[in-house]
Design an enzyme around this catalytic site. Structure first.
Site, PDB file in Angstrom:
ATOM      1  N   TYR A  88      33.408  33.408  34.727  1.00  0.00           N
ATOM      2  CA  TYR A  88      33.475  32.500  35.873  1.00  0.00           C
ATOM      3  C   TYR A  88      32.432  31.396  35.691  1.00  0.00           C
ATOM      4  O   TYR A  88      32.685  30.234  35.997  1.00  0.00           O
ATOM      5  CB  TYR A  88      33.236  33.265  37.180  1.00  0.00           C
ATOM      6  CG  TYR A  88      34.321  34.293  37.456  1.00  0.00           C
ATOM      7  CD1 TYR A  88      35.527  33.906  38.041  1.00  0.00           C
ATOM      8  CD2 TYR A  88      34.153  35.626  37.119  1.00  0.00           C
ATOM      9  CE1 TYR A  88      36.531  34.829  38.283  1.00  0.00           C
ATOM     10  CE2 TYR A  88      35.149  36.555  37.354  1.00  0.00           C
ATOM     11  CZ  TYR A  88      36.335  36.160  37.934  1.00  0.00           C
ATOM     12  OH  TYR A  88      37.332  37.075  38.156  1.00  0.00           O
ATOM     13  N   ASN A 111      45.067  31.611  42.697  1.00  0.00           N
ATOM     14  CA  ASN A 111      45.969  31.055  41.691  1.00  0.00           C
ATOM     15  C   ASN A 111      47.414  31.371  42.068  1.00  0.00           C
ATOM     16  O   ASN A 111      47.801  32.534  42.130  1.00  0.00           O
ATOM     17  CB  ASN A 111      45.623  31.646  40.322  1.00  0.00           C
ATOM     18  CG  ASN A 111      46.610  31.268  39.241  1.00  0.00           C
ATOM     19  OD1 ASN A 111      47.413  30.353  39.387  1.00  0.00           O
ATOM     20  ND2 ASN A 111      46.559  32.005  38.149  1.00  0.00           N
ATOM     21  N   CYS A 119      44.609  33.502  34.982  1.00  0.00           N
ATOM     22  CA  CYS A 119      43.363  33.854  35.655  1.00  0.00           C
ATOM     23  C   CYS A 119      42.880  35.236  35.215  1.00  0.00           C
ATOM     24  O   CYS A 119      41.700  35.557  35.364  1.00  0.00           O
ATOM     25  CB  CYS A 119      43.506  33.771  37.167  1.00  0.00           C
ATOM     26  SG  CYS A 119      44.853  34.732  37.844  1.00  0.00           S
ATOM     27  N   HIS A 120      43.780  36.038  34.640  1.00  0.00           N
ATOM     28  CA  HIS A 120      43.362  37.360  34.152  1.00  0.00           C
ATOM     29  C   HIS A 120      42.386  37.240  32.987  1.00  0.00           C
ATOM     30  O   HIS A 120      41.684  38.191  32.667  1.00  0.00           O
ATOM     31  CB  HIS A 120      44.595  38.198  33.744  1.00  0.00           C
ATOM     32  CG  HIS A 120      45.419  37.620  32.653  1.00  0.00           C
ATOM     33  ND1 HIS A 120      46.407  36.675  32.894  1.00  0.00           N
ATOM     34  CD2 HIS A 120      45.410  37.836  31.311  1.00  0.00           C
ATOM     35  CE1 HIS A 120      46.961  36.357  31.735  1.00  0.00           C
ATOM     36  NE2 HIS A 120      46.386  37.038  30.764  1.00  0.00           N
ATOM     37  N   GLU A 148      46.991  41.567  25.544  1.00  0.00           N
ATOM     38  CA  GLU A 148      46.713  40.421  24.684  1.00  0.00           C
ATOM     39  C   GLU A 148      45.737  40.783  23.565  1.00  0.00           C
ATOM     40  O   GLU A 148      45.918  40.337  22.435  1.00  0.00           O
ATOM     41  CB  GLU A 148      46.159  39.259  25.515  1.00  0.00           C
ATOM     42  CG  GLU A 148      47.204  38.681  26.456  1.00  0.00           C
ATOM     43  CD  GLU A 148      46.706  37.493  27.251  1.00  0.00           C
ATOM     44  OE1 GLU A 148      45.593  36.995  26.987  1.00  0.00           O
ATOM     45  OE2 GLU A 148      47.447  37.051  28.154  1.00  0.00           O
TER      46      GLU A 148
END
Length: 155
Positions: A88, A111, A119-120, A148
Site C-alpha cells: 500500500y 475497487n 487489487c489482490h 499467480e
C-alpha cells in the site's frame, strides 16, 4: 447488462456498459444475465486466467464511479505485473501521495473491477495479506496470489 462466469472461486458477476467492463465481483448476484460477443470474450479471458494461460487481461474498462484519488489508485493497480505485488505504501509513493497509505487501502477495498484491476496484488509493507474487499475475503486474495505465484514458479 450483466454477465456471469463460474470460476474456481465461485460465480463472478460483471457488468458491461456499451461494451466496456464497469464492474466485476466474486458474487452470485441475482441478476438477469445476457450473453454477447463481449461477454464471451471476457469469459474466455477469465477461463484462460484461471487455467494459467493468461497473465494480462485485454478488456476495455471504465471506472463509472469513484473519486479522482480512487481512480488514480485503480489505474496504478493496472501496472502491477502478474505474479508480483506492491505494498500500500508503494502505491501511495507511486501516485506521489506518500502519506495516503490508509487511503490507498480504502481505495483498493472499493475497487469496482476485481481481478481485472488487480487489487489482490497489493499487500502490507511487511508482506502480510491485509484486506481484500474487507477482512472476510482475505482467503480470496491469498488464492489469487498463490495462483499467480504458482504460474510464475513454473515459468
Amino acid at each position: 447488462m450483466y454477465h456471469q462466469y463460474l470460476s474456481p472461486l465461485g460465480m463472478i458477476t460483471y457488468r458491461l456498459d456499451h461494451g466496456v467492463l464497469v464492474s466485476m465481483t466474486i458474487d452470485d448476484l441475482d441478476v438477469t444475465v445476457e450473453n454477447n460477443e463481449m461477454s464471451k470474450n471476457i469469459n474466455k479471458q477469465l477461463e484462460m486466467y484461471f487455467d494459467k494461460k493468461l497473465e494480462k487481461f485485454d478488456i476495455p474498462i471504465q471506472f463509472e464511479k469513484g473519486t479522482t484519488f480512487q481512480k488514480q489508485v485503480w489505474n496504478e493497480l493496472l501496472k502491477i505485473p502478474y505474479g508480483k505485488s506492491k505494498s500500500y505504501k508503494d502505491i501511495a509513493n507511486l501516485i506521489d501521495n506518500p502519506k495516503a497509505v490508509r487511503a490507498v487501502g480504502q481505495a483498493c477495498k472499493k475497487n469496482p473491477i476485481g481481478i481485472v484491476v488487480p487489487c489482490h496484488r497489493v499487500i502490507g509493507k511487511d508482506g502480510s495479506l491485509t484486506g481484500y474487499s474487507g477482512k472476510n475475503y482475505i482467503h480470496i486474495k491469498k488464492i489469487l496470489l498463490d495462483h499467480e505465484k504458482a504460474n510464475e514458479d513454473n515459468a
